[in-house]
Enzyme design. Structure first.
Site: not given
Ligand code: AMP
Length: 287
Positions: A30, A36-37, A148
């Site tokens: 998003m 993390g991303h 995860q």
């Molecule tokens: P989001 O943008 O929050 O929807 O996250 C997109 C992807 O990044 C999803 O698969 C999340 O699980 C992953 N993600 C978000 N934060 C982290 C993090 N701290 N470590 C690893 N993956 C992450």
């Protein structure tokens, strides 16, 4: 890096690579990209010929009380980072592209979507599964990379792939944390300085849970102790503290491994975190 905003453009960019047999990896996000991303993008880069990064704040997965309007958006910075990470195609569709006028069909995630995080956010996982199914249909990837950090989302996507017969390999990457243990999240920017300091309580609760799990405490003792750690931090409201089976999110099956999952509000910001645990001390997150 190519930037696609329309589904037809995305399909156009992917047609030739697919024809010549390139391995395609997709990283759904998003946006408001953080380390993390980027760990997902790097895993995708290592495992694919062509990396597709999708950035879409999916209204379908926000509940009425969620933060859809204020969710951080930073397209220009995200595109710069994506380029630097050697993303091949960035896909940034509009809401209208993703949900055409008159759209009615969605994915129903059943009981798995209604418990734990799903109980706190009714409809959230149906929205997640729907957008992931659509992104899979649009990119037809060999691999899809998820964090995860969102453990129940991982369980949902795995079931989605199995139950709706998607030919996609799901790759799960470990949670990336700040040096004090706080899991990286786009929502961390909502935290004030004092809330940011308190937010480590989720990680502290998980570590307490892991110690108890290793000393073979009961599920009730583990959940009680994690709740106690969360409740002991001023300004923090606990949502849940659970030890579950990582695939079903029901009671752990007693095979020596489990998932600890917590959710709490720090001030007005809702944070989640989790930790896969083993009876042996060689825990690894992710996998
Ligand atoms: P989001 O943008 O929050 O929807 O996250 C997109 C992807 O990044 C999803 O698969 C999340 O699980 C992953 N993600 C978000 N934060 C982290 C993090 N701290 N470590 C690893 N993956 C992450």
């Amino acid at each position: 890096m190519k930037v696609a905003r329309r589904v037809s453009e995305l399909r156009g960019f992917l047609a030739e690579p697919r024809r010549v047999g390139q391995v395609i990896g997709v990283v759904p996000t998003m946006g408001a990209l953080h380390e993390g991303h980027l760990s997902l993008v790097r895993a995708a880069r290592a495992q694919s010929d062509l990396v597709v990064l999708t950035i879409f704040v999916n209204p379908l997965q926000f509940t009425a009380t969620d933060d859809l309007a204020s969710y951080p958006r930073n397209e220009a910075a995200d595109l710069e980072v994506a380029e630097a990470e050697k993303v091949d195609v960035a896909f940034l569709p509009s809401v209208e592209q993703m949900y055409p006028e008159g759209a009615q069909m969605t994915v129903s995630t059943g009981r798995l979507g209604e418990i734990v995080e799903g109980a706190a956010r009714p409809g959230h996982f149906d929205g997640v599964a729907t957008v992931v199914a659509k992104l899979f249909n649009m990119t037809n990837p060999d691999f899809a990379f998820f964090g995860q950090k969102d453990a129940q989302q991982v369980a949902i996507v795995r079931r989605l792939v199995t139950d709706l017969s998607f030919g996609v390999d799901v790759v799960v990457c470990p949670t990336v944390r700040e040096s004090d243990g706080l899991a990286m999240s786009s929502r961390n920017i909502y935290l004030s300085q004092s809330e940011r300091a308190r937010a480590t309580v989720l990680w502290r609760a998980l570590q307490r849970g892991r110690n108890l799990y290793r000393s073979r405490a009961s599920i009730e003792q583990i959940e009680g102790a994690m709740a106690e750690v969360l409740a002991g931090e001023p300004g923090v409201t606990i949502d849940y503290a659970k030890a579950v089976d990582p695939a079903t999110f029901g009671r752990p099956v007693g095979n020596g491994s489990a998932l600890l999952a917590v959710a709490a509000r720090v001030g007005s910001t809702r944070l989640i975190d989790n930790l896969p645990v083993d009876h042996e001390p060689a825990d690894r997150e992710g996998g």
